[in-house]
Enzyme design. Structure first.
Site, PDB file in Angstrom:
ATOM      1  N   ALA A   1       0.831  -1.210   0.000  1.00 24.56           N
ATOM      2  CA  ALA A   1       0.000   0.000   0.000  1.00 24.56           C
ATOM      3  C   ALA A   1       0.864   1.258   0.000  1.00 24.56           C
ATOM      4  CB  ALA A   1      -0.942   0.000   1.202  1.00 24.56           C
ATOM      5  N   TYR A   2       1.936   1.227   0.787  1.00 24.01           N
ATOM      6  CA  TYR A   2       2.872   2.362   0.836  1.00 24.01           C
ATOM      7  C   TYR A   2       3.468   2.615  -0.548  1.00 24.01           C
ATOM      8  CZ  TYR A   2       7.031   5.036   2.307  1.00 24.01           C
ATOM      9  OH  TYR A   2       8.011   5.990   2.449  1.00 24.01           O
ATOM     10  N   GLY A   3       3.978   1.545  -1.172  1.00 25.83           N
ATOM     11  CA  GLY A   3       4.578   1.696  -2.493  1.00 25.83           C
ATOM     12  C   GLY A   3       3.592   2.196  -3.523  1.00 25.83           C
TER      13      GLY A   3
END
Length: 264
Positions: A168-170
């Site tokens: 999700a961060y990426g």
């Protein structure tokens, strides 16, 4: 691989003299390093984060060294809070010359794509993507009133390749790269330059939190970096300082790697 850190602080050269700069995520890590660096280079800085106590300590430090600094409380998950923080910059200085949108959060539960929760995705969207959308629009509105300015967004090396531990961060950081490039092309005719940076492994509190949740990540990051070490926060801030300065006057829409060669 060498272990030479080669991170001696450079002497100030007045790179940002006379500029009013706004920094999010300024209470620690890259943001705190940027606050100190930008002030030493002659900027009046307005620091924003949730941790008011930490901000005030940095403000006192900068003022003790003869710099100009103020703090404003900011919740990146709250669009109204972001707009209010930019309004505070106008109240303090009447204008905004540059913004370093650096605040971010790491996933609460690092792990594979199929174990990432809806709550994690929602949190990543709110802080690591939507906050930049809101901040850039507010910053650009203020910059237009004084003839333009520069914006730098902190993305991540995780935006440039698959990020299995932090899907999700990426994903949100990759979306931020697209937003950065679109804003750059849209606002360039108005004299507003927009660029991004993609740091690799950096010795910050966030990295320590990730290590605690996923032991071994610092070692893996170091081994995957040709320089054989993580960046110091100041090294990343130096690139942002240049992009915000007049010396980068023809740099627009760039996503600059600051990763010790890890993404090469």
């Amino acid at each position: 691989m060498t272990n030479n850190t080669n991170t001696t602080d450079s002497a100030p050269i007045g790179l940002l003299t006379g500029k009013v700069l706004f920094i999010t995520g300024a209470s620690r890590g890259i943001g705190a390093a940027a606050a100190r660096l930008f002030a030493s280079e002659g900027a009046a800085v307005v620091l924003a984060a949730r941790s008011t106590d930490a901000l005030e300590r940095i403000v006192k430090e900068i003022r003790a060294d003869g710099g100009v600094a103020d703090a404003v409380t900011l919740d990146l998950a709250d669009p109204a809070s972001i707009r209010a923080a930019v309004d505070r910059v106008e109240e303090l200085h009447g204008r905004l010359d540059g913004a370093f949108n650096n605040g971010a959060i790491v996933q609460q539960q690092p792990g594979p794509l199929d174990t990432t929760s809806d709550a994690d995705i929602d949190g990543q969207f709110a802080v690591n993507f939507r906050s930049h959308w809101t901040a850039m629009n507010a910053e650009a509105a203020l910059m237009r009133r004084s003839g333009g300015g520069a914006i730098v967004n902190t993305s991540s090396i995780g935006s440039r390749r698959a990020a299995p531990p932090l899907p999700a961060y990426g994903a949100m950081k990759r979306a931020l790269n697209s937003l950065t490039e679109t804003a750059a092309v849209t606002w360039a005719p108005e004299g507003i330059r927009v660029n991004g940076i993609t740091p690799g492994g950096t010795a910050t509190e966030m990295m320590e939190e990730w290590e605690a949740a996923t032991p071994g990540i610092i070692e893996a990051s170091t081994e995957g970096t040709p320089l054989g070490r993580m960046a110091q926060p100041r090294e990343v801030a130096e690139v942002a300082a240049w992009l915000l300065s007049d010396r980068a006057s023809y740099v627009i829409g760039a996503i600059v790697p600051v990763d010790g060669g890890a993404g090469a």
